[in-house]
Design a protein around this motif. Structure first.
Motif, short mmCIF file in Angstrom:
data_model
loop_
_atom_site.label_atom_id
_atom_site.label_comp_id
_atom_site.label_asym_id
_atom_site.label_seq_id
_atom_site.Cartn_x
_atom_site.Cartn_y
_atom_site.Cartn_z
N SER A 220 0.84 -1.19 0.00
CA SER A 220 0.00 0.00 0.00
C SER A 220 0.88 1.24 0.00
N PHE A 221 0.34 2.35 -0.52
CA PHE A 221 1.11 3.60 -0.53
C PHE A 221 1.36 4.09 0.90
N LYS A 222 0.44 3.78 1.80
CA LYS A 222 0.64 4.16 3.19
C LYS A 222 1.86 3.48 3.77
N ARG A 223 2.01 2.20 3.45
CA ARG A 223 3.17 1.48 3.97
C ARG A 223 4.46 1.97 3.32
N ILE A 224 4.40 2.24 2.03
CA ILE A 224 5.58 2.77 1.34
C ILE A 224 6.00 4.10 1.95
N PHE A 225 5.01 4.95 2.20
CA PHE A 225 5.29 6.28 2.76
C PHE A 225 5.90 6.16 4.15
N SER A 226 5.37 5.26 4.97
CA SER A 226 5.90 5.09 6.33
C SER A 226 7.32 4.57 6.30
N VAL A 227 7.62 3.66 5.35
CA VAL A 227 8.99 3.14 5.24
C VAL A 227 9.94 4.24 4.77
N ALA A 228 9.48 5.06 3.81
CA ALA A 228 10.33 6.14 3.29
C ALA A 228 10.65 7.18 4.35
N LEU A 229 9.77 7.33 5.34
CA LEU A 229 9.99 8.32 6.41
C LEU A 229 10.76 7.75 7.60
N ASP A 230 11.19 6.51 7.48
CA ASP A 230 11.95 5.88 8.58
C ASP A 230 13.35 6.48 8.64
N TYR A 231 13.52 7.45 9.53
CA TYR A 231 14.80 8.17 9.60
C TYR A 231 15.94 7.29 10.07
N ASN A 232 15.63 6.17 10.69
CA ASN A 232 16.70 5.28 11.14
C ASN A 232 17.46 4.65 9.96
N MET A 233 16.85 4.70 8.78
CA MET A 233 17.51 4.14 7.60
C MET A 233 18.29 5.19 6.82
N TYR A 234 18.16 6.44 7.19
CA TYR A 234 18.82 7.51 6.42
C TYR A 234 20.35 7.37 6.39
N PRO A 235 21.00 6.95 7.49
CA PRO A 235 22.46 6.74 7.39
C PRO A 235 22.84 5.74 6.31
N MET A 236 22.02 4.69 6.11
CA MET A 236 22.30 3.71 5.07
C MET A 236 22.14 4.32 3.68
N TYR A 237 21.17 5.21 3.54
CA TYR A 237 20.96 5.84 2.23
C TYR A 237 22.12 6.80 1.90
N ILE A 238 22.64 7.48 2.92
CA ILE A 238 23.79 8.37 2.71
C ILE A 238 25.00 7.54 2.27
N ILE A 239 25.19 6.39 2.90
CA ILE A 239 26.27 5.49 2.50
C ILE A 239 26.08 5.06 1.05
N GLY A 240 24.83 4.70 0.69
CA GLY A 240 24.56 4.29 -0.68
C GLY A 240 24.92 5.36 -1.69
N PHE A 241 24.68 6.62 -1.36
CA PHE A 241 24.99 7.72 -2.26
C PHE A 241 26.49 7.96 -2.39
N MET A 242 27.22 7.86 -1.29
CA MET A 242 28.61 8.31 -1.25
C MET A 242 29.65 7.26 -1.60
N PHE A 243 29.42 6.00 -1.19
CA PHE A 243 30.54 5.06 -1.16
C PHE A 243 31.11 4.73 -2.54
N GLY A 244 30.27 4.74 -3.60
CA GLY A 244 30.74 4.34 -4.91
C GLY A 244 31.34 5.45 -5.75
N ILE A 245 31.26 6.69 -5.26
CA ILE A 245 31.76 7.82 -6.06
C ILE A 245 33.27 7.76 -6.30
N PRO A 246 34.11 7.47 -5.29
CA PRO A 246 35.56 7.50 -5.52
C PRO A 246 36.05 6.56 -6.61
#
Length: 453
Positions: A220-246
């Motif tokens: 459901s979109f409600k569940r997707i939205f709640s998962v996207a707002l899970d701030y505890n996962m934001y450090p992992m997303y930052i890692i995903g963005f940064m680690f492969g650039i070098p």
């Protein structure tokens, strides 16, 4: 499953064959510049990013066992169509279409394997594919002149037809689940009833949360939205963005640089093999290390830590370096221990239930693709041929990853666990029982959940 590794290899064969095509005068034949090449890579990544979440929604509704082979067949057709490329616009359009179709494939495959024994997936298939594709390119590019066509045109056509064949075969090789291997073309199935019970129990014992959804249950979109707002996962997303650039720009430009240093088309393709062999060795080592060391951040930092001194060495090269010195440094750099698979597993582990990893894996990969888009513009034509400005920026980014990003993620998750420990230990037995029986918290939101770090 072994076939999951085969399917992943098909993705990589069609996703990376452009790096072999450019050794056969691809850019000059189409009147393209290196900036056009960067734009093509960026469009593929942007489309890849856009398709991540929609593809996950389709996969959850149709089932990954159906959607994955459809994706494979569609992108194979686009790969074959590159045989007829005639200029900048068709080139950019094909790169965008490839990214749009391939975009959700990796999280779709993760979703499929989440209903299986995930140890059957082999991340090393990426490196094996690159070795095989280098040998394929060496042979196929010799076809330049056949029917008056360039070798790179035959490369796209033949490899596209190969992956199309694998895509059709995947319809028959990927059952919906370990308990659904019997079908009209496989009447006896692959496993006995006892073997199916053992496999299901093994998967659920490894991760009990996998019992809360099946692989054809939509989100459901409600569940997707709640998962996207899970701030505890934001450090992992930052890692995903940064680690492969070098490592991104040196990888994209290795074949082009080797050609500029005077190596032939065929030598340039074969000289890509040593770094791939090295990457297989370091992948095996980092995987074994991850099994021994119970510290995801320490293991994952290895990729950028490996790249940092090599980037410094590239930056310090003289104006006209010895081609073999450049090759040696680039080979060592690109033989880095690939930690992406470990980080995807880390992300899934910290997400909680099956529904959360489905969305979290897509979001993580979206950030990873965004990072690769950014890396596509670090090497610019006005910075050629030494790319001093680009390499300096890569060094800075690698230092940020090593000194701040991974240590910060480790500290955050350790702090979050200590917070929950304090709350849980302060509760009486009655309060704990009441919480467990009445809580509506799910996934990593439950008090009893502890983040891996």
């Amino acid at each position: 499953m072994l076939w999951a590794a085969v399917a992943f290899s098909a993705l990589n064969l069609d996703r990376y064959n452009l790096t072999q095509a450019i050794t056969d005068n691809f850019l000059s034949d189409l009147g393209l510049t290196t900036d056009d090449y960067n734009n093509g890579n960026s469009l593929l990544r942007i489309a890849f990013l856009i398709a991540e979440l929609p593809s996950q929604l389709i996969s959850k509704r149709l089932g990954p066992d159906r959607w994955i082979p459809i994706q494979m067949c569609l992108w194979s057709i686009v790969t074959c169509a590159q045989f007829s490329l005639s200029g900048k616009t068709p080139f950019l359009a094909c790169r965008f279409l490839l990214g749009l179709i391939q975009g959700g494939f990796i999280p779709d495959l993760i979703l499929y394997l989440s209903c299986e024994d995930e140890s059957s997936f082999y991340p090393g298939s990426l490196d094996l594919t690159l070795i095989i594709s280098s040998f394929l390119a060496y042979g196929i590019l010799h076809m330049r002149g056949v029917a008056g066509k360039a070798g790179w045109r035959w490369l796209f056509l033949i490899e596209g037809l190969l992956t199309l064949t694998l895509g059709v075969a995947t319809f028959f090789m990927m059952p919906a689940s370990p308990t659904q291997t019997k079908t009209w073309f496989r009447p006896k199935g692959w496993f006995t009833e006892r073997e199916e019970v053992i496999m299901v129990n093994r998967v659920l014992r490894d991760d009990p949360t996998k019992s809360d959804m099946h692989n054809r249950e939509g989100l459901s979109f409600k569940r997707i939205f709640s998962v996207a707002l899970d701030y505890n996962m934001y450090p992992m997303y930052i890692i995903g963005f940064m680690f492969g650039i070098p490592s991104g720009p040196p990888s994209n430009y290795l074949s082009l640089s080797l050609r500029k240093f005077g190596f032939s088309t065929f030598e340039s393709n074969l000289l890509n093999i040593p770094k791939t062999v090295g990457a297989i060795i370091t992948l095996i080592c980092i995987t074994l290390l991850s099994e021994v060391v119970d510290n995801r951040a320490l293991v994952s930092i290895a990729e950028d830590l490996w790249c940092l001194p090599c980037l410094v060495a590239l930056y310090c090269l003289p104006a006209n370096p010895n081609p073999w010195v450049y090759f040696a440094i680039s080979t060592v750099l690109l033989a880095y221990p690939y930690t992406h698979a470990i980080q995807v597993a880390w992300c899934s582990r910290n997400a909680g239930s099956v529904a959360n990893p489905t969305v979290n894996a897509a979001i993580y990969n979206m950030f990873a693709q965004a990072g690769l888009v950014a890396s596509s513009y670090i090497y610019q034509a006005d910075d050629a041929p030494r790319y001093l400005r680009g390499n300096r920026n890569l060094i800075i980014i690698a230092c940020i990853c090593v000194c701040f990003m991974y240590p910060g993620t480790y500290a955050y998750y350790k702090w979050r666990n200590s917070q929950r420990d304090k709350i849980w230990s302060a509760m009486t037995d009655e309060e704990k029982t009441h919480y467990l029986s009445t809580t509506k918290d799910v996934g990593n939101g439950r008090l009893g959940f502890r983040f891996a770090y």
